[in-house]
Each structure stands twice: as C-alpha cells, then as structure tokens.
Design an enzyme around this catalytic site. Structure first.
Site, PDB file in Angstrom:
ATOM      1  N   HIS B 136       0.768  -1.161  -0.251  1.00  0.00           N
ATOM      2  CA  HIS B 136      -0.141  -0.117  -0.182  1.00  0.00           C
ATOM      3  C   HIS B 136       0.760   1.105   0.002  1.00  0.00           C
ATOM      4  O   HIS B 136       0.219   2.374   0.541  1.00  0.00           O
ATOM      5  CB  HIS B 136      -0.920  -0.008   1.166  1.00  0.00           C
ATOM      6  CG  HIS B 136      -1.976  -0.899   0.996  1.00  0.00           C
ATOM      7  ND1 HIS B 136      -2.154  -2.258   0.836  1.00  0.00           N
ATOM      8  CD2 HIS B 136      -3.458  -0.732   1.083  1.00  0.00           C
ATOM      9  CE1 HIS B 136      -2.966  -2.807   0.680  1.00  0.00           C
ATOM     10  NE2 HIS B 136      -4.175  -1.915   1.072  1.00  0.00           N
ATOM     11  N   GLY B 185      -1.067  -2.348  -5.818  1.00  0.00           N
ATOM     12  CA  GLY B 185      -2.077  -3.293  -5.262  1.00  0.00           C
ATOM     13  C   GLY B 185      -3.429  -2.692  -4.926  1.00  0.00           C
ATOM     14  O   GLY B 185      -4.239  -3.368  -5.400  1.00  0.00           O
ATOM     15  N   HIS B 186      -3.507  -1.750  -4.368  1.00  0.00           N
ATOM     16  CA  HIS B 186      -4.764  -1.037  -4.092  1.00  0.00           C
ATOM     17  C   HIS B 186      -4.680   0.147  -4.900  1.00  0.00           C
ATOM     18  O   HIS B 186      -4.174   1.115  -4.422  1.00  0.00           O
ATOM     19  CB  HIS B 186      -5.032  -0.713  -2.425  1.00  0.00           C
ATOM     20  CG  HIS B 186      -6.356  -0.431  -2.358  1.00  0.00           C
ATOM     21  ND1 HIS B 186      -7.037   0.555  -2.792  1.00  0.00           N
ATOM     22  CD2 HIS B 186      -7.131  -0.978  -1.145  1.00  0.00           C
ATOM     23  CE1 HIS B 186      -8.316   0.535  -2.430  1.00  0.00           C
ATOM     24  NE2 HIS B 186      -8.416  -0.204  -1.476  1.00  0.00           N
ATOM     25  N   GLU B 315     -13.933  -8.903  -0.162  1.00  0.00           N
ATOM     26  CA  GLU B 315     -14.819  -7.720  -0.307  1.00  0.00           C
ATOM     27  C   GLU B 315     -14.896  -7.350  -1.652  1.00  0.00           C
ATOM     28  O   GLU B 315     -14.750  -6.156  -2.252  1.00  0.00           O
ATOM     29  CB  GLU B 315     -14.215  -6.590   0.393  1.00  0.00           C
ATOM     30  CG  GLU B 315     -13.740  -6.938   1.742  1.00  0.00           C
ATOM     31  CD  GLU B 315     -12.606  -5.754   2.403  1.00  0.00           C
ATOM     32  OE1 GLU B 315     -11.972  -4.959   1.843  1.00  0.00           O
ATOM     33  OE2 GLU B 315     -13.110  -5.251   3.668  1.00  0.00           O
ATOM     34  N   GLU B 331     -19.890  -2.664   0.911  1.00  0.00           N
ATOM     35  CA  GLU B 331     -19.226  -1.921   1.914  1.00  0.00           C
ATOM     36  C   GLU B 331     -19.465  -0.257   1.500  1.00  0.00           C
ATOM     37  O   GLU B 331     -19.527   0.224   0.394  1.00  0.00           O
ATOM     38  CB  GLU B 331     -17.662  -2.059   1.543  1.00  0.00           C
ATOM     39  CG  GLU B 331     -16.607  -1.085   2.522  1.00  0.00           C
ATOM     40  CD  GLU B 331     -15.227  -1.644   2.228  1.00  0.00           C
ATOM     41  OE1 GLU B 331     -14.798  -2.599   1.540  1.00  0.00           O
ATOM     42  OE2 GLU B 331     -14.536  -0.932   2.643  1.00  0.00           O
ATOM     43  N   CYS B 333     -17.228   2.142   1.667  1.00  0.00           N
ATOM     44  CA  CYS B 333     -16.408   2.642   0.736  1.00  0.00           C
ATOM     45  C   CYS B 333     -16.793   2.600  -0.632  1.00  0.00           C
ATOM     46  O   CYS B 333     -16.342   3.212  -1.513  1.00  0.00           O
ATOM     47  CB  CYS B 333     -14.903   2.053   1.202  1.00  0.00           C
ATOM     48  SG  CYS B 333     -14.439   3.217   2.861  1.00  0.00           S
ATOM     49  N   CYS B 411     -11.402   2.323   7.598  1.00  0.00           N
ATOM     50  CA  CYS B 411     -11.437   3.081   6.083  1.00  0.00           C
ATOM     51  C   CYS B 411     -12.860   4.048   5.908  1.00  0.00           C
ATOM     52  O   CYS B 411     -12.609   5.079   5.407  1.00  0.00           O
ATOM     53  CB  CYS B 411     -11.069   2.062   5.070  1.00  0.00           C
ATOM     54  SG  CYS B 411     -12.467   0.704   5.052  1.00  0.00           S
ATOM     55  N   CYS B 412     -13.845   3.593   6.173  1.00  0.00           N
ATOM     56  CA  CYS B 412     -15.128   4.095   6.157  1.00  0.00           C
ATOM     57  C   CYS B 412     -15.529   5.248   6.552  1.00  0.00           C
ATOM     58  O   CYS B 412     -15.895   6.262   5.936  1.00  0.00           O
ATOM     59  CB  CYS B 412     -16.248   2.819   6.157  1.00  0.00           C
ATOM     60  SG  CYS B 412     -16.154   1.536   5.176  1.00  0.00           S
TER      61      CYS B 412
END
Lengths: 643, 643
Positions: B136, B185-186, B315, B331, B333, B411-412
């Site tokens: 990340h 990766g993300h 997810e 999710e 996000c 994260c959200c």
C-alpha cells in the site's frame, strides 16, 4: 429389564419392493464392490484409502506407515457392517470369504490388551487414549462393534464379535467412575455398546454406554482439561477449540440439553444411544430428555426433506427456524442418524410421529445422497442450487451442484450402504402382543407369530396389502403405521375383502388390527396420494412466500432440466391442478413426476423497475427431490414462490 | 487538452440544506474531532492508532517503533483531506492550526529523495517498493496527494501540495516504461495523480496515472513475479494468492475488462481514475471501457441501495445478479467510490444515468454507514438483518445488526467525512456554456457566470427553486438534473412564475434552460414524490416475489421496532395505499416515514403444514434505509414479499 418393543433381525425380512429393491441392489452391486476396491487401493484416481493396509501393518502382516485420517479404521468397519447386511439381502459366498479374511486381519491387529486402532498401534502408540476429543478411537471402536454384531447376526460367525467384546472390555478397563474419566469426541461408541449388549446379553456393555452418556456434560470443560493435560493437538492449527461446548454437546448433561446443538451427526448418534438406553432400561426421565430433543429438531430445526444441521461451520445445528435452502448443510449422515434415533424412539413408544419422520428421511434427505447410478454421492443436501453460485461463491462453496465421486472423508456412502441394506429392520418391531409395521415395504417377513407378505406400490401409488399366515399363536395384533399425510377419508381398509369402516382402530398413527389370524388373511389398504402444497412456518425466513410440493412421503423439486433457466421466476398458483406421470424413459424412469399449470414472471432488462414482471402461463414439472442432479449441472429448488 | 466539463471548487459552494447540512455538521462537529483524538491515541477503549506518532518517529521528532497497519498513514491523509473540506464548510482556525502542525510533521518525515511512507521509513527501510501488491505505499501516496490538493484548494496553503509533488516526482523516478515496471496493489494513486495534475497543471502527473492504469493487466502475472523476486510476503500465511488476478483487476488490461470484478473499492477507484483520465484526454476508447464497466455494475451488480461488491470474501464483486440481502457486503467505501466514478463520468458526459446513480448512492448506501448521532459506523450495509443470525452464524458473521464504534481498519468513517464535507463539488459541474446541477441541494453557489441560490425541500418534498443572479456574462445555459424517478406529468417548471410547458428541454435526464439571465431569475420545480413499489429483475434470486419501497431517491426498509417480530411474515399488497408522515420525535425526527395497509401471515406452530398461513390486516411502517439500526438491535428488511 429390556425393551417391550424389540427390533427384529434382518434375516427375518426379504425385501421385494419396486422402489427399494432397486436401491438395495445399487448398494450390493455397485457401492459395496466399489468401496471394497477403494479400501484395497485398487481404484485409480480415487484418493488412496490404505484402510485395510493399515490393519495389515498393525497385524504385522505388512510393513509400512499408517496412512489416512485418524478415523480411517471406521471405513473398514462401516464397509463390513454393510457387507453383513448385504449378505442377508443377497448372499455372496465370495464376498463373505473376503470379508472373513479382513476380519482375520483385524483380529491379528488387535493388541493383547484388547486395544484396536491402527492409527495409534502403528503411528503414535505413546498417545493412546489421550485425545478423546479429536482422535476418534472410541468412534472407530463403536463402528467396529456395530460391524461385529451385524456380521454375527447375518452370518452366525462370531470372530469379529469376540474381537469387539475384547475391545469393549478394554475400554471398560480404562474408563468409568472409579477409573479415568472419559467421553467420546464423536459419539458412536454408545450405539455400538448398546448393540453389543443386546447381542451378548452382557449388562456391562449397557452400563458402559450409560457411563459415556451420563458423564457427558458433567464437566463441561472436560475436553479443555484433557487438552491441557496432554499438551498436544492432533489437527494442529486446524484443531477445534475444545471450549466450544455446544459443538461437542458437552455444555450440559444429557438430561439438561433442551435444544439440538453442535455437530449434527454426533448429536443424533448420541440421541440414538440415549433413546436405545431409555428403551432398554425403561428410563422415563431419559425418554423425556430424548423427546425434548426430538421435538426441538422436528418442530424447529429440520428441513422439509428431513435434512438437519443447517450450517457447514462445524456441520452443525444453528438456531430455531434457521433453515437456509441455498446454504444448507443437511449432511446425508445426519439424516441417516435421524433414522437411527427414530427407530429407537419407536422401540419405546410406537407413535406415528416417529414413523412419519423415519419415512420422511428414507424417501428424501438420505437417498438424495446417492446418484441413481450408485456411483456418486452428496455429503451436503441443499434445497436450492444455482450453478455459478453454488460450490463457488463464499457461503455456498460447500453446496455442490452435482454429486462428486468417492472422497477421502467418505463417511456418507458406507453409511447409506448400511442403512439401505438393513432397511428390513426399520420396517418392523415387535412386542409380546403386537407386530408393528412402520413402513410400507414390499417384503416377506418371517416372525414367530406369522409370515407376513407385503405387496406395496408405495410411494407412487396408495395401495398396500399385508398377507398374514399365522403360525401357532394365532391371536395377535397387527399394527400398521398410517402416515400422517394420508387423509382419513380416502383411506379404505379391507380384511379379506371386507371393508373395515371403524377407524377407531387408528391410534397415534397406527392402525391396530387384533384378531385370530388365519393362514391366508389379507389386509388391504388403499388411499389417495394427492399432490400437496406445503407451507413452512412463518418463522422460517427462507421459505416465506413459497410453497413446496409433496406427494405421499416424497418431497418434490424443480430442476432447470425440465423448467428452463431462471427457475426462481417460476410461480406456483394459489390453487393447483397437478397431474402425475410415471416416467418411463431416461434416468428418471420409474419415478412419478408432477406436472402443473403455473406461471413464469418475466421482467424487462432493467435491474430495478416499477413495472411488475409480466406473468405468462407455463407448465411446471417437478421431480422427486432425492432424484435431483441426475441430469447434469442445473438449477434446482424445492421451495417455489407462490402467486 | 482538458475536460470540456469541469468540476467546480468546493469554496464556491455554501450548503444550507435541511437534509445535508445536518449530515455535514455531524462530520465537522463529531466525526472529525473524534478521529483527531483517535489518531492522537487519546480515546480510551479504541484500538491504538499511533498514526500521527508514526509520522513523528519518521520525522525524528519522537522515538519508538512503527505501530499499526502497513497503510496506517492513509488514516492521517484521509483525515487531513476531510479537514480541508470541513474548513470550507465551517472555518475553524484552531483545527486548521493543528492540521498545519501535522503537515509540518509530515513534511519532516519525507525523505530527501521524496519518499514518504512511515511503515518503510521506520520499520522496513530495506523493503521499499518491493511489495506493491500488499504494502500500500502507492495507496498511501495517493491519499496524501488528495489531501495535499484539497488542503491547497480550501486553505491556499501549499506545503502539503509541495510534499506530495516531491512524492509524486519520486514515484515517477521509480516506475515507468523505461524504469521499473509497477502497478499499485490497491488502486488510489491514480486518483491522487489526476488531482495533482489538475492542481499543478503538470502533465507528468497525468502521464504517470495513465502509466499505472495502462500497465495494469498487461502482464497478468505481475504480482506473482514480484512475489517470486522479493521472496517475502507481508501478511505471512494470510497473504493473498497473487495469482488471483480478478481480485486485483490484473486479469486483463483496462480496455479488455468487461465486468466489474475483484475487490470492489479497488475496482471503483480504478474506474474513477480511468474516467478522470478519459475526460481529461478526451479518450473515447477509455470512456467506452468505463461505460462497459459502469453498465455491468448498474445493470447487473448493484443493490437497490447502491451497494456494490456483494461478497465478504475479498470484499468483492461476484457474478451478475448475485445480490444476497442477508449476506451482502456492500461496503460503505465502495458506494463512496461509485460516487467518485459517477462524478468523473458526468464530467465526460452530463447524462442523467450517472447523476441518478450518484443520487442513489448519496441517499442510501453511503450514509447508511453512519449512525444518526455520528458516533458509530457500518462497514457492511446489508439489506436484511436478523438478530441471532446476522453477525453470528456462518455466512452472516460479517453482517452486523448494529453499527460498531471506531475500528482498527477504519477506512469507511474518514471516507464518509471527505465525501459529505465535499458534497458541494458533486452538486455542480461547468462547461464553457453551461452550468450543470446534478443534485437538488439547498445552497449558494458562486460561479463566474452567476450566483445561484438553491432552496430545496428534497428528498422529502418535490419542491426546488434556483434563484439565478447573473454576473457579466448573461447568456448561458442552466442544466438541471431531473431524477429519473420523477414522472414527467407531475413535473412543473416555472421561470419567474411562468410555467414552462415545453419539456423538450429535458434531454438525457437534464432540463436545459438557455436564456439571458437577469439578476433575480427564479426557476422553480415542483414534482410528485409518490411511494413507489420497485421490483427486481427476475434474475436476482434473492428478491423474487418481493418488492421494495422507494420515495424519491430514498430506499425504505422495514424494522422490527415499528413492525414487531418476524417481519418476514409481513406482506405488501399488490395495490398499495401508502401515506407519509414527517417524523417529529425521537431519533428519526425529520425523516419521512411511510405507513401502508398490509398483511401479516400467521402460521400454526407446525414447522410444515398444508394450511396456508392466515392473513391478517396490519399497518406497516417503513423508514428510510439509511436510518436503519438507530433504535437498537432489531430485524430489518428492504425487500418484502408481495401478496
């Protein structure tokens, strides 16, 4: 003391039934020979079993390492038990000779002190009896006891019986009030000990069964303490947390357990032994404990197919009314165990509620486990399958859309073998005064009181007759279970052609006929077998707005093969006009299919719309649930939306 | 080249909206201060964040070890971005001063070569840029870029902007055609680079974004080869298999991807950057690739609430029409990311299909993530919850029946903060000739062309007015999105009180009004907001036989708090007579509730029965979906069986 109502010996029954004889021959002609080859590692492409070789090594007849699961021995035991019953169904001298040879090996593998478990004899001798939770020594012992008793009953040969007596005596020397405490991780030895008790008449085996049952849950932390004491785990990081007491049914004593919880096969095996013991000891308190658990299952935790244990996690019961169709576990073995339980309950009280469930299991959730060709098997028996999702996506991965072949942890196939080959013993029980017929089953049954020949067109037609040839003792009662789905106004009973209108003879689901029987008395029953729409309790979320179809004891399902794509868009009308058809061709030949006018809803391409999908008239076809997935991968549903 | 249709600056918009102002204040007054305390490890009982301390250590201002997730830095970045927008919503000198201090620390933590990631600076300096799949670094960089741009836009301060420029330059020096290959990766850095491009005007940042996007999937085995090369994994045994190319959207190039697959947040972040780039470069091929993915999501893989990514495993997206309600992941996000995607698509073509989805997300699947008191958050947004099952039983464990407090992988919540505080930027976009209003939102918007004051009673009432005060350039077009749920025959538009009947102005979901605007022209819209019954496509198994209710953009749900136990037994009639009520008391005050006559089905105690459950008349109450689970744990359903 012993049971007022007793099981009968399998040798007394010869089955000749249009439905069940075929099923039995599938077992004797396909499954037993196939499994024998598997056990001998003679089937290319099937994961190595090594199970017989393990015994050879333990017996000093072969050199090598143990291979397989810690409970690999039970595969041999279950196969032998199945072979025993199969010899009653279809004598086979060569098969018997080969079974005798295996029994010789088993005898040689047994240790001087009576111990018998090849994993520990060969691989971890220092770890014997230290890990009851995980290592299945008592489980394997129980299955070997069942095999020993069965082989003795059908062949008269007592070598394996003596082996398991010595094994049981060894177990008795290890565990008990004044010895080491202990309870089996996977209940089963209790069933074996009860059978051994009846075969030998020796109370000590029954006492040992009672000990294991009553010790359970007295110390809910038993498995945890056992783990601490020994300091090792068999499954390593995959070992189950021994503090999950509900999983292991150790959260309370058997008298205090009010709900069916935990691993469903272990649970019903335990209930089976409890009911067996309650019957033998006429133990009312224990019977009531069984009844509480029975009620919890059949009133709140059972699929319409008889499937129990709704979650894959722990292969377990969950909570009341949690019966997801597309995520069902409903292991074949659990349904088989439910039959064991029902049989013991019938031997305490011959009530229709038990026989009805036994029938539900026999015609649905058990035999759905085997392909019609006898070559593939379901472990998991879902009530809805959707290719692309089932077997693939999280939550549904355990739900396979077609039966796989033989698998490494092959508990269900041999369990089906022993169930179906011993079917005769579930058909009857007997008391001093009465012969109880629990199932409509074409057969000749030879009792002390009479020879009874049953002709049956069940489950496809409502037509069964009992021809009674009384022997010496002519005055006895014949009690015939009348399944609860039969509407009393459609039931006609004749004795020697004369109509018997007095249905006051029907009590608790049995028709009682008491008379002095002659040498050729015929009781004939006819009844309607309409297609029935079944609704689930509104507490069952997954079945809301839906109906299922049954006919007689048979649950039906809808497959894509007959009904096209997207079968969730099909609708059963509020009023149905169903027709039946005896299928004459193809893999389903011999089965009665249901056709009925229904609807298909068709939506636009939009994902969400204010427009109600349009309804078109279609003809729906339903097939017996047990026969699903015999025509390749396709969608299947038992519960269909009603419109 | 740059976009014909541009985003507007958040400083141009002041929101005063009955619905959204409260939501914004929740963010500025509750969530931002709370998260600040969390980041500073000042909240007892909340898992230690250490995120700011990590930067202090990396900056040499503090001693200690790195603590937290490998992406812990992104928490600080997302908080800073939220703070930046919040300062536009509600200036706060003290908060700004504290944010400045944190930016000072970040600047000091940055390495001489521009590198900035505290995990690798403090903990594993030898492992920089070796594990793009798992670690990340590019993800954190992207969030820091977004923060730097946002902070510059709202405060005019460019310190963090320069930090992220140096960081971006460092990344450019590492990866590219003639350097090392690499893809995140993300996905996220692509979004940050595009924003940095617009803030600085420097093409190299856009070029770098294009590189990362176009490099993806060129070598589907990239992550696998990267893993082999470095020989270590960050997550140890929990590391994902890098060969799962669909999970990482590396199975094909961005032009060849036809279905939305894999981790849903990563997917929509990628699509967002793709659409952003397509707009900036007027790249038709890339726009078409975006449109294909957009269509796949909104036509086949989106819940009615806007939720996307239906499975907890990874997810992720699954397959077309697989939208389980009680096992949903959806999710928060991912829904937020869908708004990002929609905004960029609107900046390519102002089509109602994009604005409709943006609205669906804003009123449903995003804000369902936050408790009405602003203190608890859902990561997962199910459409059905059943206490006792949800959050407990296998398959449903990720589906919590009530919002938990702050969590470690938070994260959200900060994602919601930055979304809601920057709401103004989603309300408009602008071209040379036209001002596009995408959302009905009470506000004052200050454009070069005009100041526009919007009064809105949406979503509770169908009444919105735009007061236009033209500046110098008086001839321009005002294009107002007309949500597709508005029935044209109920829409009345007046300009300065005069009815405009000619709806030919409505094109592709926008009402185009072109005129010479005066200093006080008022466009007023009224329209009906009936309660709408919505049906799902018949391919969606889980919604078969069911309907959902919507009013305006708001999806409704049924909770036990209003409707009693066993809400699956409730039925919506084929024809509904719904009434609305503005709730005046309690936690739902200010929300419009729906009441309608319906039915409750009541079965006997039997688990299965031939009797159809009895139907009784009841009054049903539905509440806005986003407001569910604000009255304690209870059952909830969006889709209800129809009768």
């Amino acid at each position: 003391m012993s049971k007022n109502i007793r099981e009968i010996n399998i040798n007394q029954i010869k089955i000749h039934d249009p439905f069940w004889s075929a099923m039995q021959h599938r077992m004797t002609d396909t499954v037993i020979p196939f499994q024998e080859k598997v056990l001998n590692d003679e089937v290319p492409g099937v994961e190595k079993s090594h199970a017989i070789e393990n015994f050879r090594i333990a017996a000093g007849l072969s050199e090598g390492e143990f291979y397989g699961m810690v409970f690999q021995d039970s595969d041999v035991a279950k196969w032998l038990e199945g072979v025993a019953y199969s010899l009653a169904v279809k004598p086979d001298n060569e098969l018997e000779a080969r079974a005798d040879e295996i029994i010789d090996i088993i005898e040689k593998a047994q240790q001087p002190d009576g111990y018998l478990d090849t994993f520990f004899i060969v691989k971890e001798p220092e770890h014997r009896w230290q890990n009851l939770q995980e290592c299945h020594e008592l489980y394997c012992a129980g299955h070997m006891m069942e095999a020993g008793v069965a082989y003795y009953q059908t062949t008269g040969k007592d070598k394996l019986l003596h082996v398991v007596e010595r094994l049981a005596d060894h177990i008795i020397s290890m565990f008990g009030e004044d010895k080491e405490p202990g309870i089996p991780g996977h209940q089963e030895v209790e069933i074996g000990l009860m059978k051994l008790y009846r075969a030998t008449g020796k109370e000590k085996y029954k006492d040992m069964a009672r000990y294991f049952l009553e010790e359970r849950g007295k110390n809910p932390n038993y498995f945890y303490e056992e783990k601490k004491k020994r300091g090792w785990q068999h499954w390593g990081q995959y070992s189950l947390e021994p503090l999950d007491q509900r999983y292991t049914q150790t959260h309370a004593t058997i008298y205090e357990q009010k709900e069916a919880v935990g691993h469903s096969v272990r649970a019903v095996y335990m209930y089976t032994a409890m009911a067996d013991l309650a019957g033998e000891d006429k133990d009312q308190r224990l019977y009531e404990a069984c009844q509480t658990l029975w009620d919890n299952i059949v009133k709140k935790r059972m699929y319409i197919t008889g499937g129990i244990g709704s979650t894959v996690e722990g292969e377990a019961f969950t909570i009341d009314y949690d019966l997801p169709n597309d995520m069902a576990y409903a292991e074949t073995c659990a349904s088989i165990g439910m039959i064991f339980f029902a049989k013991r309950m019938l031997e305490i009280k011959p009530l229709g509620i038990y026989a009805d469930i036994m029938e539900r299991e026999f015609y649905n959730g058990t035999i759905s486990g085997i392909q019609l060709d006898g070559k593939q098997f379901f472990y998991v028996n879902p009530l809805e399958v959707n290719p692309g999702t089932s077997g693939t996506i999280f939550g549904y991965k355990h739900v396979l859309p077609t039966r796989p072949g033989w698998y490494a942890c092959a508990c269900c196939p041999p369990n089906l073998v022993r169930l179906v080959t011993s079917l005769g013993t579930y058909a009857w029980s007997e008391s001093e005064t009465t012969l109880y017929s629990h199932l409509f089953l074409g057969q000749t049954a030879d009792f002390d009181k009479a020879v009874i020949t049953v002709e049956s067109s069940y489950p496809w037609e409502g037509k069964v007759s009992y021809q009674v040839k009384a022997k010496k003792e002519k005055a006895f009662e014949l009690a015939i279970h009348i399944p609860s789905h039969i509407r009393p106004d459609t039931l006609a009973v004749t004795v020697n052609g004369e109509k018997t209108d007095d249905m006051s003879f029907v009590k608790d689901g049995y028709l009682y006929l008491k008379r002095n029987w002659g040498e050729n008395d015929v009781v004939a029953l006819t009844f309607d077998l309409p297609v029935r729409k079944i609704y689930a309790n509104t507490n069952v979320r997954e079945d809301e707005g839906c109906v299922a179809l049954m006919r007689g004891p048979v649950v039906y399902c809808f497959e894509g093969a007959d009904n096209g794509e997207c079968i969730q868009a099909l609708r059963i009308p509020r009023e149905i006009k169903a027709e039946t058809e005896l299928c004459k061709e193809g893999v389903l030949a011999g089965n009665v299919l249901i056709h009925l006018p229904g609807y298909r809803m068709e939506s636009s391409d939009a994902l969400y719309s204010e427009e109600r999908p349009k309804r078109t008239d279609v003809t729906l076809t339903a097939i017996p649930y047990y026969a699903w997935a015999n025509r390749g991968e396709n969608q299947m549903r038992v519960w269909m939306p009603e419109e």
